[in-house]
Design an enzyme around this catalytic site. Structure first.
Site, PDB file in Angstrom:
ATOM      1  N   GLY A   1       0.878  -1.085   0.052  1.00 28.12           N
ATOM      2  CA  GLY A   1       0.045   0.107  -0.054  1.00 28.12           C
ATOM      3  C   GLY A   1       0.824   1.185   0.130  1.00 28.12           C
ATOM      4  O   GLY A   1       1.594   1.479   0.929  1.00 28.12           O
TER       5      GLY A   1
ATOM      6  N   SER B   1       1.304   4.933   0.072  1.00 29.61           N
ATOM      7  CA  SER B   1       0.680   6.097   0.589  1.00 29.61           C
ATOM      8  C   SER B   1       1.208   7.488  -0.313  1.00 29.61           C
ATOM      9  O   SER B   1       0.792   8.577  -0.070  1.00 29.61           O
ATOM     10  CB  SER B   1       0.479   6.316   1.890  1.00 29.61           C
ATOM     11  OG  SER B   1       1.950   6.476   2.385  1.00 29.61           O
TER      12      SER B   1
ATOM     13  N   GLY C   1       4.262   8.389   1.159  1.00 28.72           N
ATOM     14  CA  GLY C   1       4.989   8.820   2.171  1.00 28.72           C
ATOM     15  C   GLY C   1       6.356   7.834   2.292  1.00 28.72           C
ATOM     16  O   GLY C   1       6.435   6.806   1.384  1.00 28.72           O
TER      17      GLY C   1
ATOM     18  N   ASP D   1       7.601   5.858   4.608  1.00 31.45           N
ATOM     19  CA  ASP D   1       7.273   4.729   5.178  1.00 31.45           C
ATOM     20  C   ASP D   1       6.959   3.593   4.220  1.00 31.45           C
ATOM     21  O   ASP D   1       7.673   2.497   4.334  1.00 31.45           O
ATOM     22  CB  ASP D   1       6.287   4.601   6.604  1.00 31.45           C
ATOM     23  CG  ASP D   1       7.005   5.746   7.789  1.00 31.45           C
ATOM     24  OD1 ASP D   1       8.024   5.957   7.802  1.00 31.45           O
ATOM     25  OD2 ASP D   1       6.086   6.442   8.172  1.00 31.45           O
ATOM     26  N   SER D   2       5.964   3.822   3.629  1.00 30.96           N
ATOM     27  CA  SER D   2       5.526   2.860   2.567  1.00 30.96           C
ATOM     28  C   SER D   2       6.499   2.708   1.429  1.00 30.96           C
ATOM     29  O   SER D   2       6.659   1.569   1.151  1.00 30.96           O
ATOM     30  CB  SER D   2       4.144   3.096   1.906  1.00 30.96           C
ATOM     31  OG  SER D   2       4.088   4.392   1.565  1.00 30.96           O
TER      32      SER D   2
ATOM     33  N   MET E   1      -4.048   3.961  -2.926  1.00 30.60           N
ATOM     34  CA  MET E   1      -5.791   4.013  -2.597  1.00 30.60           C
ATOM     35  C   MET E   1      -6.253   5.342  -2.608  1.00 30.60           C
ATOM     36  O   MET E   1      -5.409   6.234  -2.144  1.00 30.60           O
ATOM     37  CB  MET E   1      -5.851   3.232  -1.341  1.00 30.60           C
ATOM     38  CG  MET E   1      -5.533   1.836  -1.155  1.00 30.60           C
ATOM     39  SD  MET E   1      -5.904   1.207   0.653  1.00 30.60           S
ATOM     40  CE  MET E   1      -3.870   0.985   0.875  1.00 30.60           C
TER      41      MET E   1
ATOM     42  N   CYS F   1     -10.799   2.858   9.467  1.00 36.46           N
ATOM     43  CA  CYS F   1     -10.073   2.931   8.284  1.00 36.46           C
ATOM     44  C   CYS F   1      -9.054   1.625   8.086  1.00 36.46           C
ATOM     45  O   CYS F   1      -9.286   0.921   7.176  1.00 36.46           O
ATOM     46  CB  CYS F   1      -9.294   4.092   7.785  1.00 36.46           C
ATOM     47  SG  CYS F   1      -8.594   4.218   6.432  1.00 36.46           S
TER      48      CYS F   1
ATOM     49  N   GLY G   1       3.339   0.495   5.214  1.00 36.33           N
ATOM     50  CA  GLY G   1       4.430   1.141   6.348  1.00 36.33           C
ATOM     51  C   GLY G   1       3.916   1.536   7.722  1.00 36.33           C
ATOM     52  O   GLY G   1       4.556   2.390   8.250  1.00 36.33           O
TER      53      GLY G   1
ATOM     54  N   CYS H   1      -7.131  12.505   6.525  1.00 36.65           N
ATOM     55  CA  CYS H   1      -7.010  12.744   5.170  1.00 36.65           C
ATOM     56  C   CYS H   1      -8.145  13.622   4.629  1.00 36.65           C
ATOM     57  O   CYS H   1      -8.141  14.663   4.118  1.00 36.65           O
ATOM     58  CB  CYS H   1      -6.790  11.492   4.504  1.00 36.65           C
ATOM     59  SG  CYS H   1      -7.104  11.802   2.636  1.00 36.65           S
TER      60      CYS H   1
END
Length: 375
Positions: free
Chosen positions: A16, A18, A20, A22-23, A42, A107, A131, A203
């Site tokens: 996934g 994002s 960012g 971390d992912s 997503m 979520c 992440g 978000c």
């Protein structure tokens, strides 16, 4: 980290993405571990006016740049309908009922580890990855959810409602790292997200004022602000805009004969549409000895035939608190060793046994701490 060629694995993992850091690093690490890696971005929110408050376009561009850099395919999927039905409508219902919900928890349960997982499996993936700063451990035939190694970034609080079966299909590469290590890896490998700030807030609200956003969906119902003695000292613009322990934005400073201590929200009287306030950071009604929780989700089944000593958080970033948890006719009751400040209905209480996140539930009510005698 070794730069030698990884041993190829057969497992196909969809990360996934994002947009960012971390992912981004999660995808890179999985590649280095030999997995067959693809990304998926997503989109969980559609704006009616075409304005992207939650920077979706920028995030997608960053995710694509990272995937191009490390040489993997990026899928896109729109889960906005699922998000509206399974997360946002619940979010509004909770605020309408005077509670303060945490949509990130729902979520994760309904979108990231359900809709995304199902979609990834449909694409032929064996596993998904995110992440999140958590870890997983297979033990005694089940998969446990563990805190992330970095105590400052641990996100197990937000994943407590995800079941063990979903955790078993998921990988969390950065859960074994500390945040500075993650950024260093991203920078070393020239990832576009290396210095990107972490996302904060919800978000779908983005940079807007929360009150302005909520007004679009729920009509404000102004009412009185009362002290615990029943004295009306002001007006509120809607109970939904306030939460237990709140100090700012009450508009009741400078009252005669009130002293200099700041005012805090102590509670809400939903029947009368009244906001209850009191003075002082250590006001007794800000503290609770116990809470009642419902809508409990366990990562794996938990035995509670008799009261069990555990540790718990009543908010993210709180240190673990000693408590005794028991199942009652009304729900799950947690009694704490020490007073808990600003226990907030609608928020989640999450239970731990050491580093293992057992699960948690939604706080329904809190019991005041008796400072005059035994708790």
């Amino acid at each position: 980290m070794s730069e030698s060629a990884p041993t190829p694995r057969r497992e196909r993992v969809i990360v996934g993405m994002s947009g960012g850091v971390d992912s981004s690093v999660s995808a890179l690490l999985l590649l280095q571990q030999g997995y067959q890696v693809e990304g998926l971005f997503m989109k969980n929110w559609d704006e009616d006016d075409g304005t992207e408050y939650c920077t979706a376009r920028e995030d997608l561009a960053d995710a694509q740049a990272v995937c191009d850099r490390i040489g993997i395919k990026l899928h896109t999927a729109n889960f906005a309908a699922e998000y509206w039905d399974n997360v946002f409508e619940h979010f509004l219902a909770e605020y309408k009922a005077g509670r303060t919900p945490n949509p990130d928890i729902l979520c994760n349960r309904e979108i990231k580890f359900k809709a995304f997982l199902d979609y990834a499996l449909m694409l032929g993936a064996d596993l998904i990855a995110t992440g999140h700063y958590v870890r997983r451990r297979d033990r005694d035939g089940r998969t446990e959810l563990l805190k992330g190694l970095d105590p400052n970034k641990d996100q197990s609080y937000f994943l407590h409602a995800v079941g063990g079966e979903q955790i078993a299909r998921s990988l969390f590469p950065v859960g074994e790292l500390e945040k500075p290590e993650v950024r260093a890896i991203a920078e070393k490998h020239g990832l576009a997200t290396a210095k990107k700030k972490d996302s904060t807030g919800i978000c779908f609200i983005g940079e807007r004022r929360f009150t302005d956003f909520l007004k679009q969906y729920l009509p404000a119902q102004p009412g009185d602000i009362e002290t615990t003695e029943g004295k009306v000292i002001g007006r509120h613009s809607g109970l939904m805009y306030h939460t237990i322990g709140q100090r700012q934005g009450l508009g009741i400073g400078g009252l005669k004969e009130a002293g200099d201590d700041p005012w805090y929200v102590l509670g809400k009287d939903l029947q009368r549409n009244v906001l209850l306030v009191g003075q002082g950071n250590d006001h007794p009604l800000l503290f609770s000895r116990a809470l009642l929780a419902s809508r409990i989700y366990w990562v794996n089944p938990v035995e509670l035939e008799r009261p069990r000593r555990l540790r718990a958080k009543v908010r993210y970033r709180q240190s673990d608190q000693d408590c005794v948890l028991e199942k009652t006719a009304e729900g799950y009751r947690a009694v704490f060793d020490e007073p808990q400040r600003a226990v907030t209905p609608g928020q989640s209480v999450v239970f731990y046994d050491g580093d293992v996140c057992l699960g948690g539930g939604v706080i329904e009510t809190a019991e005041a701490w008796d400072f005059g005698g035994r708790p």
